[in-house]
Design a protein around this motif. Structure first.
Motif, mmCIF file in Angstrom:
data_model
loop_
_atom_site.group_PDB
_atom_site.id
_atom_site.type_symbol
_atom_site.label_atom_id
_atom_site.label_comp_id
_atom_site.label_asym_id
_atom_site.label_seq_id
_atom_site.Cartn_x
_atom_site.Cartn_y
_atom_site.Cartn_z
ATOM 1 N N ASP A 139 19.584 30.074 -1.911
ATOM 2 C CA ASP A 139 20.841 30.829 -1.860
ATOM 3 C C ASP A 139 21.186 31.231 -0.424
ATOM 4 O OD1 ASP A 139 21.172 30.598 -4.572
ATOM 5 O OD2 ASP A 139 20.278 32.545 -5.035
ATOM 6 N N GLN A 142 22.637 28.270 1.317
ATOM 7 C CA GLN A 142 24.004 28.015 0.826
ATOM 8 C C GLN A 142 25.004 28.999 1.429
ATOM 9 O OE1 GLN A 142 25.027 25.717 -2.891
ATOM 10 N NE2 GLN A 142 24.053 27.557 -3.671
ATOM 11 N N GLN A 143 24.598 30.236 1.593
ATOM 12 C CA GLN A 143 25.492 31.222 2.197
ATOM 13 C C GLN A 143 25.803 30.848 3.645
ATOM 14 O OE1 GLN A 143 23.951 35.202 2.124
ATOM 15 N NE2 GLN A 143 25.823 36.116 2.909
ATOM 16 N N HIS A 146 28.296 27.664 3.481
ATOM 17 C CA HIS A 146 29.658 27.813 2.953
ATOM 18 C C HIS A 146 30.393 29.042 3.469
ATOM 19 C CE1 HIS A 146 29.394 24.506 0.069
ATOM 20 N NE2 HIS A 146 28.143 24.858 -0.104
ATOM 21 N N GLN A 147 29.712 29.955 4.082
ATOM 22 C CA GLN A 147 30.389 31.155 4.576
ATOM 23 C C GLN A 147 30.279 31.287 6.094
ATOM 24 O OE1 GLN A 147 29.395 34.734 2.346
ATOM 25 N NE2 GLN A 147 29.111 33.571 0.465
ATOM 26 N N ARG A 257 26.345 17.736 -4.733
ATOM 27 C CA ARG A 257 25.311 18.722 -5.029
ATOM 28 C C ARG A 257 23.969 18.011 -5.152
ATOM 29 N NH1 ARG A 257 28.362 21.016 -10.202
ATOM 30 N NH2 ARG A 257 28.256 18.774 -10.552
ATOM 31 N N PRO A 341 22.930 27.546 -9.088
ATOM 32 C CA PRO A 341 24.341 27.343 -8.713
ATOM 33 C C PRO A 341 24.444 26.648 -7.349
ATOM 34 C CG PRO A 341 23.963 29.593 -9.470
ATOM 35 C CD PRO A 341 22.615 28.960 -9.315
ATOM 36 N N GLN A 342 25.328 25.654 -7.284
ATOM 37 C CA GLN A 342 25.578 24.934 -6.032
ATOM 38 C C GLN A 342 27.085 24.774 -5.843
ATOM 39 O OE1 GLN A 342 23.231 21.500 -4.798
ATOM 40 N NE2 GLN A 342 21.948 21.733 -6.621
ATOM 41 N N ALA A 343 27.502 24.843 -4.579
ATOM 42 C CA ALA A 343 28.929 24.731 -4.260
ATOM 43 C C ALA A 343 29.303 23.375 -3.684
ATOM 44 C CB ALA A 343 29.325 25.831 -3.276
ATOM 45 N N PRO A 346 30.729 21.372 2.002
ATOM 46 C CA PRO A 346 31.922 22.053 2.525
ATOM 47 C C PRO A 346 32.787 21.099 3.338
ATOM 48 C CG PRO A 346 30.055 22.530 3.933
ATOM 49 C CD PRO A 346 29.524 21.702 2.780
#
Length: 419
Positions: A139, A142-143, A146-147, A257, A341-343, A346
Protein backbone atom coordinates in the motif's frame (compact mmCIF):
# COMPACT_ATOMS: atom_id res chain seq x y z
CA UNK A 1 43.22 100.99 -44.55
CA UNK A 2 42.70 101.73 -40.88
CA UNK A 3 38.95 102.07 -41.50
CA UNK A 4 38.81 98.69 -43.45
CA UNK A 5 40.69 96.80 -40.72
CA UNK A 6 38.34 98.05 -38.03
CA UNK A 7 35.27 96.73 -39.86
CA UNK A 8 36.65 93.13 -39.83
CA UNK A 9 37.12 92.90 -36.08
CA UNK A 10 35.12 89.88 -34.50
CA UNK A 11 34.71 87.78 -37.69
CA UNK A 12 37.04 85.07 -36.39
CA UNK A 13 35.06 84.87 -33.19
CA UNK A 14 31.84 84.27 -35.09
CA UNK A 15 33.42 81.48 -37.12
CA UNK A 16 34.98 80.07 -34.02
CA UNK A 17 31.64 80.00 -32.22
CA UNK A 18 30.02 78.33 -35.23
CA UNK A 19 32.68 75.64 -35.33
CA UNK A 20 32.42 75.11 -31.58
CA UNK A 21 28.65 74.78 -31.86
CA UNK A 22 28.99 72.21 -34.63
CA UNK A 23 31.59 70.30 -32.65
CA UNK A 24 29.40 70.39 -29.55
CA UNK A 25 26.41 69.10 -31.51
CA UNK A 26 28.54 66.34 -33.02
CA UNK A 27 29.90 65.43 -29.62
CA UNK A 28 26.41 65.37 -28.10
CA UNK A 29 25.19 63.21 -30.98
CA UNK A 30 28.11 60.85 -30.53
CA UNK A 31 27.47 60.72 -26.79
CA UNK A 32 23.81 60.00 -27.40
CA UNK A 33 24.58 57.24 -29.90
CA UNK A 34 27.21 55.81 -27.57
CA UNK A 35 24.71 55.80 -24.72
CA UNK A 36 22.16 53.98 -26.85
CA UNK A 37 24.76 51.43 -27.98
CA UNK A 38 25.91 50.89 -24.40
CA UNK A 39 22.34 50.38 -23.20
CA UNK A 40 21.61 48.12 -26.18
CA UNK A 41 24.63 45.96 -25.42
CA UNK A 42 23.78 45.83 -21.74
CA UNK A 43 20.20 44.79 -22.41
CA UNK A 44 21.38 42.11 -24.83
CA UNK A 45 23.73 40.59 -22.25
CA UNK A 46 21.05 40.67 -19.55
CA UNK A 47 18.49 39.18 -21.91
CA UNK A 48 20.92 36.37 -22.80
CA UNK A 49 21.22 35.58 -19.10
CA UNK A 50 17.45 35.58 -18.71
CA UNK A 51 16.87 33.34 -21.75
CA UNK A 52 19.59 30.92 -20.64
CA UNK A 53 18.17 30.80 -17.10
CA UNK A 54 14.69 30.05 -18.46
CA UNK A 55 16.05 27.30 -20.72
CA UNK A 56 18.02 25.86 -17.79
CA UNK A 57 14.80 25.63 -15.78
CA UNK A 58 13.21 23.73 -18.67
CA UNK A 59 16.18 21.34 -18.84
CA UNK A 60 16.00 20.76 -15.08
CA UNK A 61 12.28 20.08 -15.37
CA UNK A 62 12.82 17.49 -18.10
CA UNK A 63 15.63 15.83 -16.13
CA UNK A 64 13.50 15.71 -12.99
CA UNK A 65 10.66 14.17 -15.01
CA UNK A 66 13.14 11.53 -16.18
CA UNK A 67 14.13 10.75 -12.58
CA UNK A 68 10.46 10.57 -11.56
CA UNK A 69 9.75 8.20 -14.45
CA UNK A 70 12.63 6.00 -13.31
CA UNK A 71 11.28 6.12 -9.76
CA UNK A 72 7.87 5.07 -11.08
CA UNK A 73 9.42 2.04 -12.73
CA UNK A 74 11.31 1.20 -9.55
CA UNK A 75 8.16 1.31 -7.42
CA UNK A 76 6.26 -0.79 -9.97
CA UNK A 77 9.00 -3.41 -9.76
CA UNK A 78 8.78 -3.23 -5.97
CA UNK A 79 5.03 -3.91 -6.21
CA UNK A 80 5.75 -6.97 -8.35
CA UNK A 81 8.33 -8.25 -5.87
CA UNK A 82 6.03 -7.71 -2.89
CA UNK A 83 3.16 -9.51 -4.61
CA UNK A 84 5.47 -12.41 -5.48
CA UNK A 85 6.69 -12.56 -1.89
CA UNK A 86 3.06 -12.67 -0.78
CA UNK A 87 2.29 -15.71 -2.92
CA UNK A 88 5.49 -17.41 -1.78
CA UNK A 89 4.52 -16.76 1.82
CA UNK A 90 0.98 -18.02 1.29
CA UNK A 91 2.19 -21.08 -0.64
CA UNK A 92 4.53 -21.90 2.26
CA UNK A 93 1.57 -21.75 4.65
CA UNK A 94 -0.55 -24.12 2.56
CA UNK A 95 2.42 -26.44 2.13
CA UNK A 96 2.92 -26.43 5.90
CA UNK A 97 -0.72 -27.47 6.39
CA UNK A 98 -0.42 -30.27 3.83
CA UNK A 99 2.80 -31.53 5.37
CA UNK A 100 1.27 -31.60 8.84
CA UNK A 101 -1.68 -33.59 7.47
CA UNK A 102 0.71 -35.94 5.70
CA UNK A 103 -0.95 -35.40 2.34
CA UNK A 104 1.43 -36.40 0.88
CA UNK A 105 3.73 -37.56 3.70
CA UNK A 106 7.23 -36.09 3.92
CA UNK A 107 8.97 -39.48 3.98
CA UNK A 108 7.31 -40.37 0.66
CA UNK A 109 8.67 -37.22 -1.00
CA UNK A 110 12.16 -37.98 0.33
CA UNK A 111 11.96 -41.59 -0.82
CA UNK A 112 10.77 -40.70 -4.33
CA UNK A 113 12.81 -37.59 -5.07
CA UNK A 114 15.70 -37.56 -2.63
CA UNK A 115 16.51 -36.20 0.79
CA UNK A 116 16.87 -32.61 -0.43
CA UNK A 117 13.26 -32.44 -1.59
CA UNK A 118 12.14 -34.18 1.60
CA UNK A 119 13.99 -31.68 3.78
CA UNK A 120 12.52 -28.76 1.84
CA UNK A 121 9.03 -30.15 2.29
CA UNK A 122 9.61 -30.74 6.00
CA UNK A 123 11.04 -27.23 6.40
CA UNK A 124 7.65 -25.78 5.48
CA UNK A 125 6.56 -26.71 9.02
CA UNK A 126 8.09 -23.45 10.31
CA UNK A 127 6.37 -21.18 7.76
CA UNK A 128 4.95 -18.01 9.30
CA UNK A 129 2.34 -15.49 8.18
CA UNK A 130 3.77 -12.23 6.80
CA UNK A 131 0.71 -11.17 4.79
CA UNK A 132 -0.16 -8.12 6.87
CA UNK A 133 3.37 -6.67 6.73
CA UNK A 134 3.64 -7.30 3.00
CA UNK A 135 0.25 -5.74 2.29
CA UNK A 136 1.23 -2.65 4.31
CA UNK A 137 4.43 -2.22 2.28
CA UNK A 138 2.45 -2.78 -0.92
CA UNK A 139 0.00 0.00 0.00
CA UNK A 140 2.86 2.41 0.75
CA UNK A 141 4.41 1.86 -2.67
CA UNK A 142 1.01 2.33 -4.32
CA UNK A 143 0.56 5.63 -2.50
CA UNK A 144 3.93 6.83 -3.77
CA UNK A 145 3.10 5.75 -7.32
CA UNK A 146 -0.40 7.20 -7.61
CA UNK A 147 -0.26 10.21 -5.32
CA UNK A 148 3.22 11.51 -4.57
CA UNK A 149 4.98 10.95 -7.91
CA UNK A 150 1.97 11.66 -10.15
CA UNK A 151 1.27 14.95 -8.36
CA UNK A 152 4.94 15.90 -8.50
CA UNK A 153 4.95 15.42 -12.26
CA UNK A 154 1.80 17.48 -12.73
CA UNK A 155 3.16 20.33 -10.62
CA UNK A 156 6.43 20.32 -12.57
CA UNK A 157 4.77 20.43 -15.99
CA UNK A 158 1.86 22.74 -15.24
CA UNK A 159 3.93 25.12 -13.14
CA UNK A 160 6.83 25.56 -15.54
CA UNK A 161 5.44 28.68 -17.26
CA UNK A 162 5.04 30.46 -13.93
CA UNK A 163 8.50 29.41 -12.71
CA UNK A 164 10.08 30.49 -15.97
CA UNK A 165 8.41 33.91 -15.83
CA UNK A 166 9.55 34.40 -12.24
CA UNK A 167 13.13 33.48 -13.19
CA UNK A 168 13.19 35.96 -16.10
CA UNK A 169 11.78 38.77 -13.92
CA UNK A 170 14.32 38.04 -11.20
CA UNK A 171 17.27 38.08 -13.63
CA UNK A 172 16.15 41.38 -15.19
CA UNK A 173 15.56 43.08 -11.86
CA UNK A 174 18.85 41.87 -10.38
CA UNK A 175 20.87 42.80 -13.49
CA UNK A 176 19.21 46.18 -14.18
CA UNK A 177 18.67 47.75 -10.75
CA UNK A 178 18.95 51.27 -12.21
CA UNK A 179 16.14 50.66 -14.72
CA UNK A 180 12.65 51.14 -13.33
CA UNK A 181 10.53 48.01 -13.69
CA UNK A 182 7.89 50.04 -15.51
CA UNK A 183 10.40 50.93 -18.24
CA UNK A 184 11.06 47.24 -19.15
CA UNK A 185 8.73 45.00 -21.08
CA UNK A 186 9.60 41.46 -22.22
CA UNK A 187 7.62 38.79 -24.03
CA UNK A 188 8.12 35.35 -25.55
CA UNK A 189 8.27 35.69 -29.30
CA UNK A 190 8.28 31.91 -29.75
CA UNK A 191 7.98 29.00 -27.32
CA UNK A 192 8.13 25.26 -28.05
CA UNK A 193 7.19 24.18 -24.53
CA UNK A 194 3.36 24.03 -24.80
CA UNK A 195 3.54 21.46 -27.62
CA UNK A 196 6.59 19.54 -26.43
CA UNK A 197 4.96 17.13 -23.94
CA UNK A 198 1.80 15.07 -23.88
CA UNK A 199 -0.02 12.93 -21.35
CA UNK A 200 0.07 9.21 -22.07
CA UNK A 201 -1.91 6.35 -20.61
CA UNK A 202 -0.20 4.08 -18.13
CA UNK A 203 -0.39 1.26 -20.65
CA UNK A 204 1.63 3.21 -23.23
CA UNK A 205 3.96 4.80 -20.73
CA UNK A 206 5.07 1.91 -18.56
CA UNK A 207 4.25 -1.54 -19.95
CA UNK A 208 7.00 -1.67 -22.66
CA UNK A 209 9.69 -0.68 -20.15
CA UNK A 210 8.37 -2.99 -17.43
CA UNK A 211 8.31 -5.90 -19.87
CA UNK A 212 12.04 -5.39 -20.39
CA UNK A 213 12.94 -4.72 -16.76
CA UNK A 214 11.07 -7.70 -15.35
CA UNK A 215 13.33 -9.94 -17.41
CA UNK A 216 16.35 -8.62 -15.48
CA UNK A 217 15.08 -9.98 -12.15
CA UNK A 218 15.27 -13.72 -11.63
CA UNK A 219 12.83 -13.49 -8.72
CA UNK A 220 10.12 -12.35 -11.15
CA UNK A 221 10.95 -14.91 -13.84
CA UNK A 222 8.63 -17.87 -14.49
CA UNK A 223 9.09 -20.41 -11.74
CA UNK A 224 9.08 -23.81 -13.42
CA UNK A 225 10.71 -26.90 -11.96
CA UNK A 226 10.13 -30.61 -12.47
CA UNK A 227 11.78 -33.53 -10.68
CA UNK A 228 11.31 -37.18 -11.68
CA UNK A 229 11.39 -40.12 -9.31
CA UNK A 230 14.42 -42.36 -9.37
CA UNK A 231 12.96 -45.74 -10.35
CA UNK A 232 10.30 -47.30 -12.62
CA UNK A 233 6.79 -47.55 -11.22
CA UNK A 234 4.62 -49.68 -13.52
CA UNK A 235 5.65 -52.29 -16.08
CA UNK A 236 2.91 -51.13 -18.45
CA UNK A 237 4.61 -47.70 -18.70
CA UNK A 238 8.26 -48.38 -17.80
CA UNK A 239 9.48 -44.96 -18.95
CA UNK A 240 7.00 -42.99 -16.85
CA UNK A 241 7.97 -41.69 -13.41
CA UNK A 242 6.37 -39.93 -10.48
CA UNK A 243 6.79 -36.18 -10.91
CA UNK A 244 7.19 -33.27 -8.55
CA UNK A 245 6.17 -30.08 -10.35
CA UNK A 246 6.62 -26.48 -9.23
CA UNK A 247 4.97 -23.65 -11.19
CA UNK A 248 4.70 -19.92 -10.68
CA UNK A 249 4.42 -16.69 -12.63
CA UNK A 250 4.31 -12.93 -12.00
CA UNK A 251 2.68 -10.77 -14.66
CA UNK A 252 0.64 -7.66 -15.46
CA UNK A 253 -3.00 -8.09 -16.36
CA UNK A 254 -4.82 -6.14 -19.09
CA UNK A 255 -5.63 -3.31 -16.63
CA UNK A 256 -2.00 -2.88 -15.59
CA UNK A 257 -2.33 -4.64 -12.23
CA UNK A 258 0.14 -7.18 -10.92
CA UNK A 259 -0.81 -10.76 -10.22
CA UNK A 260 1.19 -13.77 -9.08
CA UNK A 261 0.59 -17.45 -8.51
CA UNK A 262 2.66 -20.31 -7.09
CA UNK A 263 1.80 -23.99 -6.89
CA UNK A 264 3.49 -27.31 -6.21
CA UNK A 265 2.05 -30.79 -6.71
CA UNK A 266 3.05 -34.42 -6.57
CA UNK A 267 1.90 -36.26 -9.69
CA UNK A 268 1.89 -39.90 -8.60
CA UNK A 269 1.83 -42.51 -11.36
CA UNK A 270 -1.20 -44.79 -11.27
CA UNK A 271 -2.80 -47.33 -13.60
CA UNK A 272 -6.10 -49.14 -14.02
CA UNK A 273 -7.75 -51.38 -16.59
CA UNK A 274 -9.84 -48.57 -18.05
CA UNK A 275 -7.20 -45.88 -18.62
CA UNK A 276 -3.91 -47.63 -18.34
CA UNK A 277 -1.26 -45.34 -16.86
CA UNK A 278 -2.21 -41.86 -15.62
CA UNK A 279 -1.07 -39.28 -13.07
CA UNK A 280 -2.92 -38.68 -9.83
CA UNK A 281 -2.23 -35.11 -8.62
CA UNK A 282 -1.70 -34.37 -4.93
CA UNK A 283 -1.64 -30.61 -4.33
CA UNK A 284 1.16 -29.71 -1.91
CA UNK A 285 1.17 -25.88 -2.07
CA UNK A 286 -0.94 -23.20 -3.72
CA UNK A 287 -1.34 -19.43 -3.67
CA UNK A 288 -2.79 -16.80 -5.99
CA UNK A 289 -2.66 -13.03 -5.66
CA UNK A 290 -5.05 -11.47 -8.17
CA UNK A 291 -7.00 -8.18 -8.06
CA UNK A 292 -10.11 -9.88 -9.46
CA UNK A 293 -11.63 -13.31 -9.53
CA UNK A 294 -10.31 -15.74 -12.13
CA UNK A 295 -12.00 -18.50 -14.03
CA UNK A 296 -10.85 -22.05 -14.59
CA UNK A 297 -11.41 -25.62 -13.50
CA UNK A 298 -13.04 -25.90 -10.09
CA UNK A 299 -11.70 -28.73 -7.93
CA UNK A 300 -13.45 -30.26 -4.88
CA UNK A 301 -11.78 -29.83 -1.47
CA UNK A 302 -10.85 -33.52 -1.55
CA UNK A 303 -11.47 -36.63 -3.62
CA UNK A 304 -12.70 -38.95 -0.89
CA UNK A 305 -16.10 -39.21 -2.53
CA UNK A 306 -15.04 -39.69 -6.16
CA UNK A 307 -12.24 -41.08 -8.25
CA UNK A 308 -9.67 -38.53 -9.29
CA UNK A 309 -9.37 -39.91 -12.82
CA UNK A 310 -13.14 -39.72 -13.39
CA UNK A 311 -13.20 -36.10 -12.22
CA UNK A 312 -10.20 -35.24 -14.40
CA UNK A 313 -11.84 -36.75 -17.49
CA UNK A 314 -15.04 -34.83 -16.83
CA UNK A 315 -13.09 -31.56 -16.52
CA UNK A 316 -11.01 -32.22 -19.62
CA UNK A 317 -7.85 -32.15 -17.50
CA UNK A 318 -5.03 -32.88 -19.94
CA UNK A 319 -2.44 -33.24 -17.16
CA UNK A 320 -4.03 -36.58 -16.30
CA UNK A 321 -1.71 -38.21 -18.83
CA UNK A 322 1.15 -35.70 -18.97
CA UNK A 323 1.50 -34.18 -15.49
CA UNK A 324 2.03 -30.96 -17.44
CA UNK A 325 0.20 -28.65 -15.06
CA UNK A 326 -0.82 -28.42 -11.41
CA UNK A 327 -4.54 -28.29 -12.17
CA UNK A 328 -5.83 -29.09 -8.68
CA UNK A 329 -3.36 -26.82 -6.92
CA UNK A 330 -4.26 -23.92 -9.24
CA UNK A 331 -7.97 -24.53 -8.69
CA UNK A 332 -7.48 -24.39 -4.93
CA UNK A 333 -5.36 -21.27 -5.41
CA UNK A 334 -8.26 -19.56 -7.22
CA UNK A 335 -10.59 -20.66 -4.44
CA UNK A 336 -8.36 -19.14 -1.73
CA UNK A 337 -7.10 -16.19 -3.80
CA UNK A 338 -5.88 -13.04 -2.02
CA UNK A 339 -7.05 -9.74 -3.51
CA UNK A 340 -5.21 -6.60 -2.47
CA UNK A 341 -6.65 -3.39 -3.95
CA UNK A 342 -4.66 -2.13 -6.95
CA UNK A 343 -5.07 1.02 -9.03
CA UNK A 344 -3.16 -0.13 -12.12
CA UNK A 345 -0.59 1.90 -14.02
CA UNK A 346 -0.73 5.72 -13.63
CA UNK A 347 -0.58 8.19 -16.48
CA UNK A 348 2.73 9.78 -17.40
CA UNK A 349 4.38 12.39 -19.61
CA UNK A 350 6.35 11.81 -22.80
CA UNK A 351 7.72 14.02 -25.57
CA UNK A 352 5.35 14.40 -28.49
CA UNK A 353 7.92 13.49 -31.14
CA UNK A 354 11.40 12.01 -30.82
CA UNK A 355 12.97 15.43 -31.29
CA UNK A 356 16.02 16.35 -29.26
CA UNK A 357 15.66 20.13 -29.03
CA UNK A 358 13.33 22.59 -27.38
CA UNK A 359 13.78 26.35 -28.00
CA UNK A 360 12.43 29.68 -26.84
CA UNK A 361 12.91 33.21 -28.25
CA UNK A 362 12.77 36.10 -25.82
CA UNK A 363 12.18 39.73 -26.80
CA UNK A 364 12.80 42.74 -24.55
CA UNK A 365 11.91 46.41 -24.93
CA UNK A 366 13.11 49.13 -22.57
CA UNK A 367 12.96 52.91 -22.33
CA UNK A 368 16.49 54.23 -21.84
CA UNK A 369 17.68 56.95 -19.53
CA UNK A 370 17.66 59.48 -22.37
CA UNK A 371 14.08 58.67 -23.33
CA UNK A 372 14.98 56.44 -26.26
CA UNK A 373 13.40 52.98 -26.81
CA UNK A 374 15.90 50.12 -26.90
CA UNK A 375 15.14 46.61 -28.24
CA UNK A 376 16.93 43.31 -27.68
CA UNK A 377 16.29 39.72 -28.77
CA UNK A 378 17.79 36.51 -27.39
CA UNK A 379 17.18 32.79 -27.88
CA UNK A 380 18.06 29.67 -25.90
CA UNK A 381 17.66 25.97 -26.51
CA UNK A 382 17.27 22.80 -24.48
CA UNK A 383 18.94 19.82 -26.13
CA UNK A 384 19.40 16.11 -25.42
CA UNK A 385 22.98 14.88 -25.33
CA UNK A 386 24.20 11.58 -23.88
CA UNK A 387 27.87 11.43 -22.85
CA UNK A 388 29.97 9.34 -25.21
CA UNK A 389 30.43 5.76 -24.08
CA UNK A 390 32.74 3.12 -25.62
CA UNK A 391 30.20 0.39 -24.84
CA UNK A 392 27.16 2.10 -26.39
CA UNK A 393 25.83 0.03 -29.29
CA UNK A 394 23.56 2.70 -30.76
CA UNK A 395 22.63 6.34 -30.12
CA UNK A 396 20.14 6.86 -27.31
CA UNK A 397 16.92 8.43 -28.54
CA UNK A 398 15.61 11.46 -26.66
CA UNK A 399 13.12 10.47 -23.99
CA UNK A 400 11.90 11.33 -20.53
CA UNK A 401 13.60 8.26 -19.09
CA UNK A 402 17.14 9.60 -19.65
CA UNK A 403 18.20 12.68 -17.61
CA UNK A 404 20.55 14.14 -20.22
CA UNK A 405 18.83 17.44 -21.06
CA UNK A 406 21.02 20.57 -21.17
CA UNK A 407 20.63 24.26 -22.05
CA UNK A 408 22.56 26.67 -24.27
CA UNK A 409 22.20 30.02 -26.03
CA UNK A 410 21.66 30.02 -29.78
CA UNK A 411 21.39 32.52 -32.59
CA UNK A 412 17.70 33.59 -32.80
CA UNK A 413 17.82 33.01 -36.55
CA UNK A 414 18.47 29.27 -35.94
CA UNK A 415 15.14 28.60 -34.27
CA UNK A 416 13.90 26.79 -37.36
CA UNK A 417 16.57 24.10 -36.89
CA UNK A 418 15.14 21.02 -35.10
CA UNK A 419 17.63 18.43 -36.30
Amino acid sequence: MTRLHSTQKGVALVWGLAVMSALSAAWLGYFHVNQIAEQQGRLSLVLDAAAYSAATEQARTLNLLAYINRAQLGHQLALAHLLTLATWDRAAQTQSAQMRRGNPPAYLIAMMFGSGHGAAYTGARSAGDQQQALEGAFDQHQQLVHQVLVKAQEQLVLGLAQRRRAIIDTVLQASLPDWPASSLSWHLESDDWPDFLRRRSGEQQWRPALRTLVGLYGFLAPREYVADSLWPVDRRCPLWRHKLRRTGRTSLDAQGRWQSDDTQSLHALRSNRWLGCYFREYAMAWALQSPEGTTGIQAPPDFSGQDFWRWALEQGNGSLFSAGDNTVAKAWGRRDAMRWPQAGLPQGYAIVQPQSRLALRLGLQGQGHLGQVVHAVSAAQVFFSVPASPIADAPVRPSLFQPFWQARLIDPSRLGDRS
